[in-house]
Design an enzyme around this catalytic site. Structure first.
Site, PDB file in Angstrom:
ATOM      1  N   ARG A 164      26.170  34.391  54.843  1.00 57.06           N
ATOM      2  CA  ARG A 164      27.059  33.394  54.358  1.00 57.06           C
ATOM      3  C   ARG A 164      27.884  33.107  55.579  1.00 57.06           C
ATOM      4  NH1 ARG A 164      28.278  35.863  48.711  1.00 57.06           N
ATOM      5  NH2 ARG A 164      27.410  37.754  49.812  1.00 57.06           N
ATOM      6  N   GLN A 209      19.370  50.809  57.552  1.00 58.70           N
ATOM      7  CA  GLN A 209      18.721  50.392  56.607  1.00 58.70           C
ATOM      8  C   GLN A 209      17.843  49.200  57.078  1.00 58.70           C
ATOM      9  OE1 GLN A 209      20.978  47.914  53.859  1.00 58.70           O
ATOM     10  NE2 GLN A 209      19.513  48.220  52.245  1.00 58.70           N
ATOM     11  N   THR A 237      22.457  46.262  47.898  1.00 65.18           N
ATOM     12  CA  THR A 237      23.423  47.535  47.936  1.00 65.18           C
ATOM     13  C   THR A 237      22.794  48.750  47.320  1.00 65.18           C
ATOM     14  OG1 THR A 237      24.368  46.553  45.740  1.00 65.18           O
ATOM     15  CG2 THR A 237      25.420  45.874  47.827  1.00 65.18           C
ATOM     16  N   GLU A 275      25.951  40.427  38.317  1.00 69.88           N
ATOM     17  CA  GLU A 275      26.070  39.721  39.374  1.00 69.88           C
ATOM     18  C   GLU A 275      26.409  38.301  39.106  1.00 69.88           C
ATOM     19  OE1 GLU A 275      26.577  40.955  42.718  1.00 69.88           O
ATOM     20  OE2 GLU A 275      26.890  42.445  41.212  1.00 69.88           O
ATOM     21  N   TYR A 290      43.312  37.917  89.483  1.00 70.11           N
ATOM     22  CA  TYR A 290      41.871  37.889  89.443  1.00 70.11           C
ATOM     23  C   TYR A 290      41.508  37.192  90.661  1.00 70.11           C
ATOM     24  CZ  TYR A 290      37.272  36.866  87.383  1.00 70.11           C
ATOM     25  OH  TYR A 290      35.941  36.824  87.474  1.00 70.11           O
ATOM     26  N   ALA A 300      61.703  29.466  95.797  1.00 71.79           N
ATOM     27  CA  ALA A 300      61.117  28.614  94.718  1.00 71.79           C
ATOM     28  C   ALA A 300      59.522  28.281  95.580  1.00 71.79           C
ATOM     29  CB  ALA A 300      61.723  27.218  94.569  1.00 71.79           C
TER      30      ALA A 300
HETATM   31  C1  UD1 Z   1      29.029  42.863  46.100  1.00 70.74           C
HETATM   32  C2  UD1 Z   1      28.518  43.494  44.560  1.00 70.74           C
HETATM   33  C3  UD1 Z   1      29.456  42.731  43.541  1.00 70.74           C
HETATM   34  C4  UD1 Z   1      30.950  42.676  43.917  1.00 70.74           C
HETATM   35  C5  UD1 Z   1      31.117  42.357  45.358  1.00 70.74           C
HETATM   36  C6  UD1 Z   1      32.590  42.783  45.974  1.00 70.74           C
HETATM   37  C7  UD1 Z   1      26.180  44.260  44.437  1.00 70.74           C
HETATM   38  C8  UD1 Z   1      24.956  43.992  43.949  1.00 70.74           C
HETATM   39  N1  UD1 Z   1      27.269  43.351  44.244  1.00 70.74           N
HETATM   40  O1  UD1 Z   1      28.316  41.646  46.070  1.00 70.74           O
HETATM   41  O2  UD1 Z   1      29.413  43.043  42.116  1.00 70.74           O
HETATM   42  O3  UD1 Z   1      31.834  41.967  43.240  1.00 70.74           O
HETATM   43  O4  UD1 Z   1      30.046  43.120  46.354  1.00 70.74           O
HETATM   44  O5  UD1 Z   1      32.811  42.417  47.175  1.00 70.74           O
HETATM   45  O6  UD1 Z   1      26.421  45.453  45.066  1.00 70.74           O
HETATM   46  N2  UD1 Z   1      24.927  45.451  52.393  1.00 70.74           N
HETATM   47  C9  UD1 Z   1      23.856  46.352  52.863  1.00 70.74           C
HETATM   48  N3  UD1 Z   1      22.625  46.342  52.666  1.00 70.74           N
HETATM   49  C10 UD1 Z   1      21.981  45.404  51.829  1.00 70.74           C
HETATM   50  C11 UD1 Z   1      22.955  44.395  51.277  1.00 70.74           C
HETATM   51  C12 UD1 Z   1      24.380  44.487  51.504  1.00 70.74           C
HETATM   52  O7  UD1 Z   1      24.408  47.612  53.539  1.00 70.74           O
HETATM   53  O8  UD1 Z   1      20.983  45.355  51.595  1.00 70.74           O
HETATM   54  C13 UD1 Z   1      26.205  45.637  52.430  1.00 70.74           C
HETATM   55  C14 UD1 Z   1      26.907  44.342  52.916  1.00 70.74           C
HETATM   56  O9  UD1 Z   1      26.760  44.514  54.583  1.00 70.74           O
HETATM   57  C15 UD1 Z   1      28.371  44.388  52.451  1.00 70.74           C
HETATM   58  C16 UD1 Z   1      28.029  44.927  51.164  1.00 70.74           C
HETATM   59  O10 UD1 Z   1      27.105  45.845  51.138  1.00 70.74           O
HETATM   60  O11 UD1 Z   1      29.253  45.193  53.333  1.00 70.74           O
HETATM   61  C17 UD1 Z   1      28.105  43.876  49.675  1.00 70.74           C
HETATM   62  O12 UD1 Z   1      26.961  43.216  49.922  1.00 70.74           O
HETATM   63  P1  UD1 Z   1      27.087  41.731  49.746  1.00 70.74           P
HETATM   64  O13 UD1 Z   1      25.730  40.966  50.133  1.00 70.74           O
HETATM   65  O14 UD1 Z   1      28.281  41.032  50.491  1.00 70.74           O
HETATM   66  O15 UD1 Z   1      27.280  41.642  48.269  1.00 70.74           O
HETATM   67  P2  UD1 Z   1      28.216  40.752  47.380  1.00 70.74           P
HETATM   68  O16 UD1 Z   1      27.253  39.496  47.029  1.00 70.74           O
HETATM   69  O17 UD1 Z   1      29.422  40.423  48.022  1.00 70.74           O
HETATM   70 CA    CA Z   2      30.333  40.824  50.007  1.00 74.14          CA
END
Ligand code: UD1
Ligand code: CA
Length: 426
Positions: free
Chosen positions: A18, A77, A83, A159, A358, A394
């Site tokens: 996004r 990962q 997550t 979610e 520079y 100047a």
């Molecule tokens: C997530 C939570 C949501 C919460 C929100 C808060 C889940 C499923 N959802 O949603 O409930 O309200 O955060 O901000 O956990 N990431 C990884 N590996 C992955 C996917 C994500 O490391 O495979 C990391 C992302 O880089 C990020 C964090 O996890 O820092 C959250 O992931 P993101 O995809 O932003 O989740 P949200 O949709 O915001």
């Molecule tokens: Ca997020």
């Protein structure tokens, strides 16, 4: 209560779809500081045994940017399947650990250390298997929603994309920040599935799994919802940046700095300004800049990295500084560029003066001695030294290496000696 040992897990592997960016999300900046740096500051405040950062998308850049930070272990990962899947990658770090895991999201930068300490305290007092940091929002948008049973007890997290009818109205959301009992968290990871709208392993399902087993799970509500804001889009980034910079200006004002129009002044995190200094509107002051007491900045001043001002200094309208060190009482009132330069005390820089640091290939240093007077429109071509109590007329151009001696007045382009002054300096 004596705190249990803590390991931190920071999720930072996501593709950041996004953001529509070539740069990993955690390297984007809020108040001049990368997101991951903000989250690491939260982590260090908990005095953890170890910090495990899960990286994926453009992982080399993230590892490189944070390689020197203490206690950090990076885990990759690949691919990124959610997550929950991210946490699975840290299994070996958590295997024989009986303490707590504090899980932080790399895209939630503004949680205050006090809030995390309160979350930890609530978690330990309740002897909980998991404690979620939540908050209430008027517009819960894309955040996961907190589901409670008829008695108000936490039963799970849904979610946004998986909401069932009626659940859209839930105002309490998941901040993505948690404390887990490490063995309880590990015990659930194998049970996660991808049976959901996004086809991902959701960490949030751990809460439902634990609650269904009868394990104690708790929610701790953060009263200031602005702290737990997550960054998914550029618009979120801009909002978060504003909140972070408001913290910066609030703290500076509390310490005796006058900022006449904080909404129209850009000051990054990690800026030091001494008391009774005044910052006029439309000025930008970058991370790490140090300003002494009784200084005057702006309007429309641009103080970049490495700028250090003593006391009673002035950086006025349309003056840009970079790696510029000013001794006490030195002033640059208007329309100047000062890069890679050291000014002694009580130096005066005239309007339109430029330090040409520079040469197209390399940056060079310039030194200007105490009480020197740099005339309007002067160009100092670095590397060069202007002596104490020296003066340029100047539109003088001082070529590189053609140092101006102490107590000497030079004029013209290229500069030639006009006369020697009775010296203040020796
Ligand atoms: C997530 C939570 C949501 C919460 C929100 C808060 C889940 C499923 N959802 O949603 O409930 O309200 O955060 O901000 O956990 N990431 C990884 N590996 C992955 C996917 C994500 O490391 O495979 C990391 C992302 O880089 C990020 C964090 O996890 O820092 C959250 O992931 P993101 O995809 O932003 O989740 P949200 O949709 O915001
Ligand atoms: Ca997020």
């Amino acid at each position: 209560m004596a705190a249990k040992p803590v390991k931190i897990l920071i999720l930072a592997a996501g593709k950041s779809t996004r953001m529509k960016s070539d740069t990993p999300k955690v390297l984007h900046r809020v108040a001049g500081v990368p997101l991951l740096r903000w989250v690491l500051e939260q982590a260090y405040a908990l005095k953890p045994e170890q910090i495990v950062v899960i990286v994926g998308h453009e992982s080399d850049r993230v590892r490189k940017a944070f390689a020197d930070f203490p206690k950090i272990a990076f885990v990759t990962q690949e691919p990124q399947l959610g997550t929950g899947h991210a946490v699975m990658q840290a299994r070996s770090q958590l295997q024989d650990f009986s303490g707590d895991v504090c899980l932080l999201c790399g895209d939630v930068p503004l949680v205050r250390p006090e809030t995390l300490a309160a979350l930890q305290d609530a978690h330990q007092r309740a002897h909980a298997a998991a404690t979620v940091l939540t908050t209430e929002l008027h517009d819960p948008g894309s955040y996961g929603r907190i589901v409670r049973d008829a008695d108000g007890k936490l039963s799970g997290i849904v979610e946004a994309k998986d909401l069932k009818r009626g659940q859209e109205r839930i105002a309490e959301i998941n901040s993505g920040t948690y404390f887990f009992d490490a063995p309880a968290l590990l015990g659930c990871l194998d049970q996660l599935t991808t049976q959901n709208a996004q086809g991902e392993y959701y960490l949030t399902d751990v809460i439902h799994l634990l609650a269904a087993q009868g394990a104690p799970v708790a929610a701790h509500v953060c009263q200031d919802s602005r702290e737990v804001m997550g960054i998914n889009t550029r618009k979120d980034l801009a909002q978060c940046d504003k909140i972070a910079r408001e913290r910066v200006t609030d703290a500076l004002m509390a310490n005796g700095v006058t900022i006449l129009d904080p909404d129209n002044t850009y000051i990054e995190a990690g800026v030091h300004i001494g008391r009774d200094s005044i910052v006029y509107p439309y000025s930008a002051i970058h991370a790490g800049v140090e300003i002494g007491q009784h200084c005057e900045i702006g309007p429309f001043a641009h103080l970049r990295a490495g700028t250090k001002l003593g006391d009673h200094c002035k950086v006025g309208a349309f003056v840009e500084t970079k790696n510029a060190v000013y001794g006490n009482g030195s002033k640059s009132g208007h329309l100047a560029y000062l890069g890679d330069v050291t000014l002694g005390q009580d130096v005066n820089i005239g309007a339109g003066a430029i330090v040409a640091n520079y040469d197209g290939k390399h940056k060079h240093k310039t030194e200007i001695g105490d009480n020197a007077f740099i005339g309007c429109g002067t160009v100092l071509v670095a590397p060069v030294r202007v002596g104490k109590n020296a003066q340029t007329g100047a539109n003088t151009v001082v070529p590189k290496g053609k140092d101006v001696a102490d107590n000497t007045i030079v004029v013209g382009a290229p500069a030639r000696v006009l006369k020697t002054k009775p010296g203040k300096a020796t």
